[in-house]
Every structure is written in structure tokens, then in C-alpha cells.
Design a protein around this motif. Structure first.
Motif, PDB file in Angstrom:
ATOM      1  N   ARG B  22      -3.492 -14.311 -17.080  1.00  0.00           N
ATOM      2  CA  ARG B  22      -2.741 -13.956 -18.297  1.00  0.00           C
ATOM      3  C   ARG B  22      -1.378 -12.952 -17.711  1.00  0.00           C
ATOM      4  N   VAL B  23      -1.574 -12.134 -16.770  1.00  0.00           N
ATOM      5  CA  VAL B  23      -0.545 -11.598 -16.089  1.00  0.00           C
ATOM      6  C   VAL B  23       0.277 -12.167 -15.009  1.00  0.00           C
ATOM      7  N   THR B  24       0.014 -13.467 -14.723  1.00  0.00           N
ATOM      8  CA  THR B  24       0.654 -14.190 -13.777  1.00  0.00           C
ATOM      9  C   THR B  24       1.371 -15.448 -14.322  1.00  0.00           C
ATOM     10  N   SER B  25       1.110 -15.727 -15.558  1.00  0.00           N
ATOM     11  CA  SER B  25       1.703 -16.873 -15.996  1.00  0.00           C
ATOM     12  C   SER B  25       1.746 -16.632 -17.516  1.00  0.00           C
ATOM     13  N   GLY B  26       3.047 -17.454 -18.268  1.00  0.00           N
ATOM     14  CA  GLY B  26       3.208 -17.469 -19.615  1.00  0.00           C
ATOM     15  C   GLY B  26       3.800 -16.214 -19.994  1.00  0.00           C
ATOM     16  N   ALA B  27       3.884 -15.942 -21.225  1.00  0.00           N
ATOM     17  CA  ALA B  27       4.588 -14.980 -22.074  1.00  0.00           C
ATOM     18  C   ALA B  27       4.379 -13.605 -21.671  1.00  0.00           C
ATOM     19  N   ALA B  28       3.166 -13.106 -21.026  1.00  0.00           N
ATOM     20  CA  ALA B  28       2.832 -11.871 -20.935  1.00  0.00           C
ATOM     21  C   ALA B  28       3.035 -11.797 -19.201  1.00  0.00           C
ATOM     22  N   ALA B  29       3.339 -12.556 -18.499  1.00  0.00           N
ATOM     23  CA  ALA B  29       3.413 -12.525 -17.009  1.00  0.00           C
ATOM     24  C   ALA B  29       4.015 -11.211 -16.595  1.00  0.00           C
ATOM     25  N   VAL B  30       3.742 -10.473 -15.554  1.00  0.00           N
ATOM     26  CA  VAL B  30       4.327  -9.376 -15.047  1.00  0.00           C
ATOM     27  C   VAL B  30       5.101  -9.707 -13.676  1.00  0.00           C
ATOM     28  N   PRO B  31       6.018  -9.329 -13.430  1.00  0.00           N
ATOM     29  CA  PRO B  31       6.919  -9.561 -12.088  1.00  0.00           C
ATOM     30  C   PRO B  31       6.054  -9.410 -10.848  1.00  0.00           C
ATOM     31  N   PRO B  32       5.977 -10.215  -9.814  1.00  0.00           N
ATOM     32  CA  PRO B  32       4.929  -9.741  -8.691  1.00  0.00           C
ATOM     33  C   PRO B  32       5.194  -8.594  -8.250  1.00  0.00           C
ATOM     34  N   GLU B  33       6.267  -7.780  -8.143  1.00  0.00           N
ATOM     35  CA  GLU B  33       6.365  -6.443  -7.354  1.00  0.00           C
ATOM     36  C   GLU B  33       5.593  -5.475  -8.324  1.00  0.00           C
ATOM     37  N   GLU B  34       5.294  -5.772  -9.523  1.00  0.00           N
ATOM     38  CA  GLU B  34       4.570  -4.987 -10.411  1.00  0.00           C
ATOM     39  C   GLU B  34       2.930  -5.296 -10.297  1.00  0.00           C
ATOM     40  N   ARG B  35       2.613  -6.174  -9.661  1.00  0.00           N
ATOM     41  CA  ARG B  35       1.432  -6.658  -9.581  1.00  0.00           C
ATOM     42  C   ARG B  35       0.556  -5.745  -8.466  1.00  0.00           C
ATOM     43  N   ILE B  36       0.156  -4.600  -9.049  1.00  0.00           N
ATOM     44  CA  ILE B  36      -0.394  -3.708  -7.982  1.00  0.00           C
ATOM     45  C   ILE B  36      -1.875  -3.552  -8.485  1.00  0.00           C
ATOM     46  N   ALA B  37      -2.780  -3.404  -7.315  1.00  0.00           N
ATOM     47  CA  ALA B  37      -4.259  -3.347  -7.791  1.00  0.00           C
ATOM     48  C   ALA B  37      -4.657  -2.416  -6.631  1.00  0.00           C
ATOM     49  N   VAL B  38      -5.412  -1.241  -7.480  1.00  0.00           N
ATOM     50  CA  VAL B  38      -6.120  -0.176  -6.496  1.00  0.00           C
ATOM     51  C   VAL B  38      -7.339  -0.225  -6.567  1.00  0.00           C
ATOM     52  N   PHE B  39      -8.033   0.062  -5.478  1.00  0.00           N
ATOM     53  CA  PHE B  39      -9.760  -0.108  -5.194  1.00  0.00           C
ATOM     54  C   PHE B  39     -10.007   1.240  -4.644  1.00  0.00           C
ATOM     55  N   ASP B  40     -11.000   1.803  -5.358  1.00  0.00           N
ATOM     56  CA  ASP B  40     -11.752   2.906  -4.730  1.00  0.00           C
ATOM     57  C   ASP B  40     -12.470   2.143  -3.462  1.00  0.00           C
ATOM     58  N   ASN B  41     -12.861   2.848  -2.596  1.00  0.00           N
ATOM     59  CA  ASN B  41     -13.743   2.394  -1.606  1.00  0.00           C
ATOM     60  C   ASN B  41     -15.175   2.554  -1.586  1.00  0.00           C
ATOM     61  N   ASP B  42     -15.802   3.643  -1.566  1.00  0.00           N
ATOM     62  CA  ASP B  42     -17.162   3.890  -1.391  1.00  0.00           C
ATOM     63  C   ASP B  42     -17.739   3.717  -2.705  1.00  0.00           C
ATOM     64  N   GLY B  43     -18.847   2.593  -2.864  1.00  0.00           N
ATOM     65  CA  GLY B  43     -19.581   2.187  -3.835  1.00  0.00           C
ATOM     66  C   GLY B  43     -18.702   1.080  -4.736  1.00  0.00           C
ATOM     67  N   THR B  44     -17.613   0.987  -4.342  1.00  0.00           N
ATOM     68  CA  THR B  44     -16.527  -0.138  -4.985  1.00  0.00           C
ATOM     69  C   THR B  44     -16.323  -1.151  -4.125  1.00  0.00           C
ATOM     70  N   LEU B  45     -15.894  -1.109  -2.944  1.00  0.00           N
ATOM     71  CA  LEU B  45     -15.881  -2.235  -2.066  1.00  0.00           C
ATOM     72  C   LEU B  45     -16.876  -2.405  -1.054  1.00  0.00           C
ATOM     73  N   TRP B  46     -17.399  -1.048  -0.588  1.00  0.00           N
ATOM     74  CA  TRP B  46     -18.579  -1.326   0.142  1.00  0.00           C
ATOM     75  C   TRP B  46     -19.664  -0.175  -0.275  1.00  0.00           C
ATOM     76  N   THR B  47     -20.801  -0.232   0.188  1.00  0.00           N
ATOM     77  CA  THR B  47     -21.882   0.460  -0.213  1.00  0.00           C
ATOM     78  C   THR B  47     -21.899   2.041   0.272  1.00  0.00           C
ATOM     79  N   GLU B  48     -22.136   2.844  -0.573  1.00  0.00           N
ATOM     80  CA  GLU B  48     -22.127   4.190  -0.389  1.00  0.00           C
ATOM     81  C   GLU B  48     -23.330   5.078  -0.276  1.00  0.00           C
TER      82      GLU B  48
END
Lengths: 309, 309
Positions: B22-48
Motif C-alpha cells: 500500500r505505501v509503495t504503489s497506488g494512491a497512498a504511495a509514500v516517496p522512497p525517502e520517507e520509507r523509514i523503518a526502525v527496529f528495536d534490537n533485543d527481543g525484536t531482531l535477536w533473542t534477549e
């Protein structure tokens, strides 16, 4: 000389072109991810006289505040702003570069009050609108056209050679961000600069980040290499500055076992820009002692400013 | 399902894939420079669990210090490290998530002493060597293989859709940097995390950045959106976390007039990983109330960990 057309064919230009060639090809080539170049902004990428551009932005706001509240007119820095006492303001920066920050603190109180308590989004709109409308007092152009054409070409030349360019400025990070990509091709996430303390205020709509009327980091002197490391996680290969506050950053570029290019812009062209060394004495002395590359505005640049768009 | 092969075909997976579409194509697409994704690390990307990986790194150093200096063995946190008293240490984090930071401060004193006074380069070598050699106490794999395969696939899927991924972790920025690109494909300049105070020490060889035994920023709670703004200069479109400390960051993803995807990892799989909600109670409650996307390790992930290399 397809690259760097606004530069004259001098030893300075050749030193830059040769360095870039040396670290991008052959035996001394540095991997692209390590090709980091950091640039001071005021006096290095754009003009900083008669006052740094952000100072004009703040002064206009202080003038407006004093206009609305007469009691502020007796108090620095509102007094200087209201009376357009540029001498007082110019002295603040000179004192700072000489190591006396008494008036910097007075000025900072005003600076923080000028845009304290507003959201980062509102601040950005104000900065953006100012930069796109205000004119430089003597150069006959808008502030947005006060970038040095040769330095913008250097940024492009580095980019074409897989460098990542960053701004590492004593100026306000959030002041430069709205225009850094348009003027320099440097994205907002690559702008490092001074910052005020911020607060996160939860609300119904995703929360708001508010500028607190408190200093956070003045990105000058030894804070520059620290901020560069914190943001990038690498030691730069190229650093460019123009004043004593850039010395630690310039030293930081290039490790013992790796080449490093240190560039120092010397403002010696009263006809086309300004002629001053105040606040740059120690930097110039070090540059000469260490053999760093000094860029003479007068001798090395064929063109100083691009034609305004 | 070419993308996200380690995910089961559940509503969670579909919510993620649909949002990205939805955010990369069609009417609600967001420009690439605004496609920011943030990830916690401990317990989100690897085990804690049983302890955050960085805690093991610090404990080993504290053990080493107590081994060399017996007087430290009577003093927390060296005592707990020396006696391998994991209960005391586990309680510190639980207390923290409940809002009691008394023991966090005690622990922090040890943490800062453990790696204070050394250069950032030496710290990086130590962290890198630890992460590549130390084993997880129960999962039968090295720490470097403790990343969640489905989350790594999500990072790749986002990258393929012109997102810029950042780590926004309560863990130490300089601890994660040596391995973030290899494990997650996230470059070191895109790692945001907690930091200790740093000092720039001039020397003959370009200067050295030293870790001072002083805290700088604990990147948790409201500090997360502030650090994200400071580093990126944008509000994220996607945020992923797993604990109460991630709540402000999760709220911050998505402005009122723009879509936002909030992901919360729920650890409910004692067989393949761990089963706990301690420190995540408020986050889970908010996720349910706000309709955020809760990722169940047990139900949504076909594979938790990739085969060790």
C-alpha cells in the motif's frame, strides 16, 4: 577539466583531484564504505559573513520578540537584535573563537528562547521559509544562493567517486536540514550539527517532538569528531573546514596508516566574497605546519557563487 | 510467498505484506525517502533471554575484573557477575520495565567501569570478537546466529521496497555496529542505540575517541523517538519493538495523515525460543487497544532461527 570547472588549475585543485584518484584506484584504494567526507558549513560550504546565516534567522525572531515585548529591548541579545547592533553580535563569534564564551552564553539564552517550545516540524517550516526568502545583506542574492559553487562541485565529484558526504557544522542541524539536499545534495540524515534539547510529547496523533529552550550539543571543536563518530561510526577520509573550531575534525580525518585530505578554506577575496582570518588563525597556522591543503578563495576559485536560479 | 518464507501465511504476515504494498504503489504511495523503518534490537531482531547479549559481554568483563581484584567481589554488580547470580541481573531489567531504576544505576556503574577509558576502536574489537565467539547458553548456537530469521527476511523485503532500515535499540550503539551489516544488512551509520559519553583526545596520529566512564543517552522510552528524529530527521513509517520501552517509538511511527505500521513481537514460544511477557505488559495492552500488529513467535513464524553458518 570536466570535473571541478569552477576551480582554477592550481596546485590546490590538483592536490584534491590527485587525492581522490589515489584513494579510489590503485594500490592505496580505500573501500567505498570508508570513503567518508565531512564538511563544515558556515564559511566552508556557504558564506558566513557579515554574520552566519542562521544568526540572521535568529536575530529576526529576537527583533520580533522585542517588538512585541518592550522590556526585552533593554536585555541582550534582544537589545542588539532590536537595535541592529551587528558589532556586538560579530564580537560574540570572535570572542568564541578566541576562547571567551561569556557572550556566547548570553546569546545562547536568546537563541534558545527564540525557537524554544515549538515542534521540530514548525521550526523546520520557519527555517525553510526564511532560507528561501531572505536575502544576503551585501552579496545581492538570496541566502539559498550563497553556497560556494566550487565546493558544491567538489561534493558532486566526491559523490561520483563513491564518497558519502556529511555536513559537520557548528550551525544548527535542524536549521540546515530543510535545504541541505537541494543546495548540496546532502540528505537530511547526513546533516550533523549543533542541536537543542528535544522532548517527546505523546498525543493522539503519533506524538510530537518539541524543541526545549535548553542547549544540547554545540557541535564545535572536539565535539565535531565525537559527533562524527557517533553518527557515522567511521573516521573520515576527507575533512573540510575554515576556522579554529574545525581543527579537531581536520586532525581526525585520516588515521596514521591511511591517507587523509584536510582542506581549509581561506577567505582572502574582498571583491567577490569577504577577506578575513579572525577565528581562523590557529587553523591556518596548523595547516601550514602540517602541510594541509589551504583553499584560497581568491586564487583557487574561478567562480565563487553560481548564478542565482 | 517468495518473500518472507520463514513466516506462516497468517493475518500478521498479510498485514505486513499488504502495508508494504500500500505505501509503495497506488494512491497512498509514500516517496522512497520517507520509507523509514526502525527496529528495536533485543527481543525484536535477536533473542534477549535469558539475558540481553550485551549483558553477557559486560558480565564476562566484570567477572574478569573481580578475578583480578578480590575487593570487587563484595560489591554489585561485580558480586553478581562473579557468582554468576543471574537472578539478581534478571531482576534489574524487570525492575527497569516496571519503572524502578535503583539497580539499573548500580548495574550502570559497573557497565561504565567495564569498558571505560578505552578507545572506541578497542571497544569495537572486543565486541566483535565476543559476538563471533561466544555461545548462547541454551539455544545451542553462537550469539551471531541468534537473529530471528523472519525479521531478517522482513528487513530484506523492506529494502527491496526502497525502505531505509535503522536499528533503534536500548542496547549499545557501538556494541552492535561491528556486526549489524553482516547480520541484518544494516550499515553502521544506521545503528541508533544507547551511548556512553565520549572524549576526543588529540595525538600525533589523527586523535583518538575514548569511552568515558559516564552515561550519555539510554536509548529507551521517549528517548527513542528523539534519537530517531535526531539521527534521521524523519518520522518513521514502520516501527517494530517488543517491550514497554518501545512504546513511544511505536506511537511515533505514522503521522495522523499518513499510514503507519506498528509491529510488536510477542514471545510465546518456550519450545523454539522463550515464553515471557515481563516488561511488555503495557506494550501488549496498547497494541491490542490500538489495533497494532502483534507478531506471535509461536504462530506467525515457521522458522525462528536460520541454520548456523
Amino acid at each position: 577539466m570536466a570535473e571541478l570547472p569552477s576551480w582554477r588549475d592550481t596546485p590546490t585543485r590538483r592536490a584534491i583531484v590527485d587525492f581522490v584518484e589515489r584513494v579510489t584506484s590503485g594500490a592505496a584504494a580505500v573501500p567505498p564504505e570508508e570513503r567518508i567526507a565531512v564538511f563544515d558549513n558556515d564559511g566552508t560550504l556557504w558564506t558566513e559573513k557579515p554574520l552566519p546565516i542562521q544568526a540572521d534567522f535568529i536575530l529576526r525572531r529576537l527583533h520580533e520578540m522585542a517588538d512585541q515585548d518592550p522590556s526585552l529591548r533593554e536585555k541582550q541579545p534582544w537589545k542588539a537584535a532590536y537595535e541592529r547592533d551587528y558589532a556586538w553580535l560579530g564580537k560574540v563569534m570572535e570572542d568564541h573563537y578566541r576562547g571567551d564564551d561569556t557572550n556566547v552564553r548570553t546569546l545562547l539564552g536568546g537563541v534558545l528562547a527564540a525557537h524554544g517550545g515549538i515542534s521540530v516540524d514548525d521550526f523546520e517550516r520557519q527555517a525553510d521559509s526564511f532560507l528561501r526568502s531572505a536575502k544576503h545583506p551585501t552579496l545581492g542574492r538570496g541566502y539559498i544562493d550563497c553556497a560556494y559553487a566550487p565546493m558544491v562541485e567538489l561534493l558532486r565529484h566526491l559523490e561520483a567517486n563513491s564518497f558519502s558526504n556529511y555536513i559537520a557544522s557548528g550551525g544548527g542541524r535542524d536549521f540546515m536540514r530543510p535545504i541541505s539536499e537541494e543546495i548540496y545534495g546532502i540528505r537530511r540524515d547526513r546533516v550533523i550539527g549543533s542541536s537543542t534539547a528535544l522532548d517527546y510529547v505523546a498525543d493522539e496523533g503519533g506524538g510530537t517532538i518539541i524543541r526545549k529552550p535548553e542547549a544540547d550539543v554545540l557541535d564545535d571543536g572536539p565535539a565535531k569528531p565525537i559527533r562524527i563518530w557517533s553518527r557515522i561510526g567511521r573516521r573520515p577520509l576527507i575533512a573540510a573546514g575554515n576556522s579554529n573550531g574545525d581543527l579537531p575534525m581536520l586532525h581526525f580525518a585520516g588515521a596514521p596508516a591511511r591517507p587523509g585530505l584536510r582542506l581549509l578554506v581561506l577567505h582572502d577575496d574582498a571583491d567577490r566574497e569577504f577577506d578575513y582570518i579572525g577565528g581562523a588563525e590557529a587553523a591556518l597556522e596548523t595547516a601550514r605546519a602540517e602541510g594541509w591543503t589551504v583553499i584560497s578563495v581568491k586564487n583557487d576559485w574561478a567562480t565563487v557563487f553560481a548564478e542565482p536560479k
